[in-house]
Design a protein around this motif. Sequence first.
Motif, PDB file in Angstrom:
ATOM      1  N   TRP A   9       0.808  -1.210   0.000  1.00 19.83           N
ATOM      2  CA  TRP A   9       0.000   0.000   0.000  1.00 19.83           C
ATOM      3  C   TRP A   9       0.842   1.261   0.000  1.00 19.83           C
ATOM      4  N   GLU A  10       1.933   1.282   0.751  1.00 19.11           N
ATOM      5  CA  GLU A  10       2.775   2.471   0.775  1.00 19.11           C
ATOM      6  C   GLU A  10       3.336   2.769  -0.605  1.00 19.11           C
TER       7      GLU A  10
ATOM      8  N   GLN B   8       1.937   1.938  -3.429  1.00 19.46           N
ATOM      9  CA  GLN B   8       0.823   2.406  -4.250  1.00 19.46           C
ATOM     10  C   GLN B   8       0.522   3.876  -3.989  1.00 19.46           C
ATOM     11  N   TYR B   9       0.541   4.278  -2.719  1.00 18.38           N
ATOM     12  CA  TYR B   9       0.306   5.680  -2.393  1.00 18.38           C
ATOM     13  C   TYR B   9       1.372   6.563  -3.048  1.00 18.38           C
TER      14      TYR B   9
ATOM     15  N   GLY C 140      -1.900  10.470  -4.285  1.00 18.66           N
ATOM     16  CA  GLY C 140      -1.661   9.522  -3.205  1.00 18.66           C
ATOM     17  C   GLY C 140      -2.355   9.889  -1.912  1.00 18.66           C
ATOM     18  N   LYS C 141      -2.522  11.201  -1.671  1.00 24.22           N
ATOM     19  CA  LYS C 141      -3.188  11.633  -0.439  1.00 24.22           C
ATOM     20  C   LYS C 141      -4.624  11.115  -0.384  1.00 24.22           C
TER      21      LYS C 141
ATOM     22  N   ALA D 216      -5.869   8.560  -2.112  1.00 17.39           N
ATOM     23  CA  ALA D 216      -5.852   7.096  -2.043  1.00 17.39           C
ATOM     24  C   ALA D 216      -5.647   6.628  -0.607  1.00 17.39           C
ATOM     25  N   ARG D 217      -4.700   7.241   0.078  1.00 16.96           N
ATOM     26  CA  ARG D 217      -4.435   6.870   1.475  1.00 16.96           C
ATOM     27  C   ARG D 217      -5.649   7.161   2.358  1.00 16.96           C
ATOM     28  N   HIS D 218      -6.242   8.346   2.162  1.00 15.98           N
ATOM     29  CA  HIS D 218      -7.382   8.724   3.001  1.00 15.98           C
ATOM     30  C   HIS D 218      -8.539   7.743   2.834  1.00 15.98           C
TER      31      HIS D 218
ATOM     32  N   ARG E  53      -8.540   4.558   1.880  1.00 17.07           N
ATOM     33  CA  ARG E  53      -8.299   3.234   2.466  1.00 17.07           C
ATOM     34  C   ARG E  53      -8.218   3.287   3.989  1.00 17.07           C
ATOM     35  N   GLU E  54      -7.510   4.292   4.511  1.00 16.88           N
ATOM     36  CA  GLU E  54      -7.254   4.306   5.956  1.00 16.88           C
ATOM     37  C   GLU E  54      -8.453   4.767   6.772  1.00 16.88           C
TER      38      GLU E  54
ATOM     39  N   CYS F 209      -8.030  -4.584   0.866  1.00 19.88           N
ATOM     40  CA  CYS F 209      -8.936  -3.457   1.071  1.00 19.88           C
ATOM     41  C   CYS F 209     -10.211  -3.943   1.751  1.00 19.88           C
TER      42      CYS F 209
END
Length: 425
Positions: free
Chosen positions: A376-377, A379-380, A386-387, A389-391, A393-394, A403
Motif C-alpha cells: 500500500w505504501e 501504491q500511495y 496519493g493523499k 488514495a491513502r485517506h 483506504r485508511e 482493502c
Amino acid sequence: MLIRDAKKGLTDDIIKAAKNEGIDPEKLRRLIISGQVSMPKNLGRDFPVRAVGSCMSTKINANVGTSKDYDNPEGELHKARVAVEYGADAVMDLSTGKNIDAVRRGLTEEMSVPVGTVPVYHAARKHKKVVDMTSDDMFNSVREHAREGVDFVTIHAGINRNSISRLKKDQRLLNIVSRGGSFTMAWMLYNDAENPFYEEFDYLLEIAQEYDLTISLGDGMRPGCMADATDRAEFMEIITLGELVSQCREKDVQSIVEGPGHVPIDEIGMSVEAMKKLTKGAPLYLLGPLVTDIAPGYDHIVGAIGGSIAGMYGADFLCMVTPSEHLALPTADDIREGTIITKIAAHVADTVKESQKDRARAMDLEMSVARSKLDWEKQYGLAIDGKKARHIRETRMTTSEACSMCGDLCAIKLVKEALENDRDE
C-alpha cells in the motif's frame, strides 16, 4: 533567446529539459529550432524549464484569476499554489477584477512554473467599455506583462476581417465564447478597424524578442458547444494562425497554438491532425476538448475524456477544466480536482504516444507490481493523488491486509496463496 541560443548549440536549459523528457538533447535542440517544441521562460525569470510539443510528455496548465464578483487576489494565488502542488506544469492568470495586476505580479514573483496571461483583459480594464481601449493599450499591456516576467501570453491575432466575415456567413448557436476573442471582435466592429495584433504582428514579435516571450496564438473562434464544432469560422482562424506561426519562426520567437473547445468525440482526431498540419507542427494547447454539453458540474471529467483522445492524436498541452466550468469561478478544491483529473488525462495520452509510451507504461507496470504485493505504501507513492488514495483506504480499514471491499476474500491474495500451495505439492 532560446531559439537563437539553440541554433548556436546546446544550452543548460535544453540539456536539463532533455533529461526530464528522456530524449536526446541534440534531438530536442532540433525540435526547438524547428518550432515544434517551446519552452516558455521569460529572460527575467529563473525556474526549471518545461518543454511543450512534439516528442515531449503531455503538459497541463491551470487557470486562476479574479472576477468582478470574486475579487480576492490572495485567494487566487492560493489556488495557483494548489494547482502546482498537484502537478500543473504552468499557470495562467485570467484576472478581470479591480486589482487586475495583483495576481499576475504575485505569480511571476512566486511560481516555479511558466506563467501566462491574456494582456487584452488588462487593456480592456483600463476603460469602462471594452470598445474604448486603443491599439496602444493592447501593445502596452503585452510589454508591461513581459517586463514583469510573464513567460507566455495568449494573443487573439487570428480574429481578423476574414474570420469575422466567415462567422457572419455561417451563423453559430453560440457565436464566440472566447472572452478575449469577444473583446477583439467587439472592438473591431465598433471601431471599423482591423485587429491590431494581426495588422501589426511584426511589432508584437519585436516585444516578444526583447523578453523571449512565448506567443500563445489564441483560438478566439473556438466552438463553445457541440453544435458549433469543426466549422469554417474555426478553420479560417486556424489557417491564419498557421501563417502567424511561420512569422514567429522567421523571427526566432517561440509560439504555441491554442485549439477548441467543444468537439464531438469522433471529430477529435481529425481536428487535432488538421491543426497540427496547418500550423506546421506547432505545440498544440487545448481546453478539453469537451465531448458533450450536458454535464455541468462534471465538465472536468468530460474534458479529461476529450483531452486523453486529443493527446493520443498529438495535442501537447492540456488546459485544466474544473467542475465549475460554465457555472462559477472555481474554488481551491475545484482547482485541485481539475488539476488531478487533467493530470490523469495527460498520463493516459502519454501511454499511447510513441515517444512517451514506454516511460508512461513503466509507471503503470510499477503500480501493478505494488498491487500484486498488496504494497500500500508503494501504491500511495505512485498514485497521481496519493493523499486521496491513502485517506480512502485508511478511513475504511479492514483487519485484512487487503482493502475493506474484499477483506479476507481478496482475489489477489487468494490466488497467490493457491498457486503457492500448488507448487508446494
